[in-house]
Design a protein around this motif. Structure first.
Motif, short mmCIF file in Angstrom:
data_model
loop_
_atom_site.label_atom_id
_atom_site.label_comp_id
_atom_site.label_asym_id
_atom_site.label_seq_id
_atom_site.Cartn_x
_atom_site.Cartn_y
_atom_site.Cartn_z
N VAL A 1 -2.15 -15.74 5.09
CA VAL A 1 -1.64 -15.84 3.72
C VAL A 1 -2.66 -15.34 2.73
N SER A 2 -3.90 -15.73 2.95
CA SER A 2 -4.94 -15.32 2.01
C SER A 2 -5.10 -13.81 1.98
N ARG B 1 -2.85 -11.56 2.76
CA ARG B 1 -1.67 -10.94 2.16
C ARG B 1 -1.72 -11.09 0.63
N GLU B 2 -2.07 -12.31 0.21
CA GLU B 2 -2.12 -12.53 -1.25
C GLU B 2 -3.23 -11.70 -1.89
N MET B 3 -4.33 -11.61 -1.18
CA MET B 3 -5.43 -10.82 -1.72
C MET B 3 -5.04 -9.36 -1.84
N ARG C 1 -1.98 -8.18 -2.14
CA ARG C 1 -1.00 -8.04 -3.22
C ARG C 1 -1.70 -8.06 -4.58
N PHE C 2 -2.65 -8.96 -4.71
CA PHE C 2 -3.39 -9.04 -5.97
C PHE C 2 -4.14 -7.74 -6.24
#
Ligand code: FES
Length: 181
Positions: free
Chosen positions: A41-42, A44-46, A48-49
């Motif tokens: 998750v981290s 993927r979120e990173m 995306r960010f």
């Protein structure tokens, strides 16, 4: 979340005693995420960010570049320059536009026509002057020559035309409207 972790979390939520052999640290009950899932998750979120941030940065830079380009291409606001009757045909009138430090020249052409240009040579920014005998705008620094009617560079090192200043005639008053590239 693993089955073991979910069982412990459910027991903790229901207030049931948790056997010492399986009792986790308090942080594990509060954050019942498996390391692998947390890592995925981290990332993927990173990612995306990072994509959103770089996209926003690119869009902002492009917008500023366009605004700067528009701003650079046209400058000035309406400003009265001189009465047309005060500039005889074949003569020039020097003035400052669009800013007080910007030198410009207005020419009275045959046929009661008026044109105005920036005086800043497009080679290395020396001031150009009107030479009525030669019917041209002349830069003494490196002998650059510009057409007096169009501002086009016609001789010497300059490659670009002089920026032209749009004019309007209000009765006898000549008004500078804006400087165009
Ligand atoms: S600065 Fe005008 S010709 Fe060089």
């Amino acid at each position: 979340m693993s089955e073991r972790a979910s069982n412990i979390a459910r027991m903790a939520a229901q207030g049931l005693p948790i056997p010492a052999t399986v009792r986790p640290g308090r942080w594990r009950a509060a954050f019942p995420y498996h390391w692998d899932a947390d890592d995925l998750v981290s990332r993927r979120e990173m990612l995306r960010f990072a994509v959103l941030a770089s996209g926003s940065l690119f869009a902002g830079t492009a917008l500023l570049a366009v605004l700067g380009w528009i701003d650079n291409r046209r400058r000035g606001s309406p400003k009265p320059i001189v009465r047309a009757t005060d500039v005889p045909e074949g003569a020039a009138h020097y003035f400052n536009y669009p800013e007080p430090d910007d030198q410009a020249v207005l020419l009275h052409l045959p046929g009661d026509r008026f044109v105005a240009f920036s005086q800043k040579c497009t080679h290395l920014s020396c001031a150009v002057y009107f030479q009525p005998e030669q019917r041209r705008l002349y830069c003494p620094c490196h002998e650059g020559v510009f057409d007096m009617e169009t501002g086009e560079a016609v001789a010497g090192p300059p490659q670009r035309r002089l920026p032209q200043i749009a004019l309007r005639r209000d009765g006898d008053m000549l008004v500078a409207l804006e400087e165009m590239p």
